[in-house]
Design an enzyme around this catalytic site. Structure first.
Site: not given
Ligand code: RB5
Length: 141
Positions: A62, A95
């Site tokens: 993400c 680990h």
């Molecule tokens: C999206 O904008 C962002 O919040 C997501 O990709 C992530 O970083 C969340 O932890």
């Protein structure tokens, strides 16, 4: 090895780059474009399929790597490690016997990410005293 990869919009670009640059066959669980989506949906979907044994390892991305790793770690049997460099990717396996690597598409550069995934896929778990500790993590579930 059966490997799944998934990302939200913040990790989409890096997911595509990893798929292009690594020869391992990945099953891509989305997202499939840069439109905004919710990272828990993708983290949980991949984690459930790793926990079930359908996939042996998972890669999650993400924006920061934080949200998607938190979501994945809610699924029983998942040890998702948020990694930032080659050292943390190696330790996650040696680990922690991590079965999922998480990273931030807005944090790590493409070369680092590719190296991290490569290390994550080939590094064995050391077992021994680390197995005892991983068992204690499982007991917390
Ligand atoms: C999206 O904008 C962002 O919040 C997501 O990709 C992530 O970083 C969340 O932890």
């Amino acid at each position: 090895m059966r490997i799944a990869i998934a990302a939200d919009h913040g990790g989409f670009e890096l997911k595509e780059a990893i798929k292009k640059r690594l020869s391992a066959p990945f099953t891509d669980l989305g997202t499939n474009n840069a439109e905004s989506v919710d990272y828990p949906d993708f983290g949980a979907a991949l984690a459930r399929r790793v926990a079930s044994g359908e996939f042996e390892r998972g890669i999650l991305i993400c924006g920061s790597g934080i949200g998607i790793s938190i979501a994945a770690n809610k699924i029983k049997g998942i040890r998702a490690a948020l990694c930032h460099n080659k050292y943390t990717a190696e330790m996650a396996r040696r680990h922690n016997d991590a079965n999922v690597i998480a990273m931030g598409g807005r944090v790590v550069d493409e070369n680092t990410a590719v190296e991290m995934v490569d290390i994550f896929l080939k590094t064995p778990f050391e077992g021994g005293r680390h197995a005892r500790r991983v068992e204690k993590i499982s007991a917390l579930e």
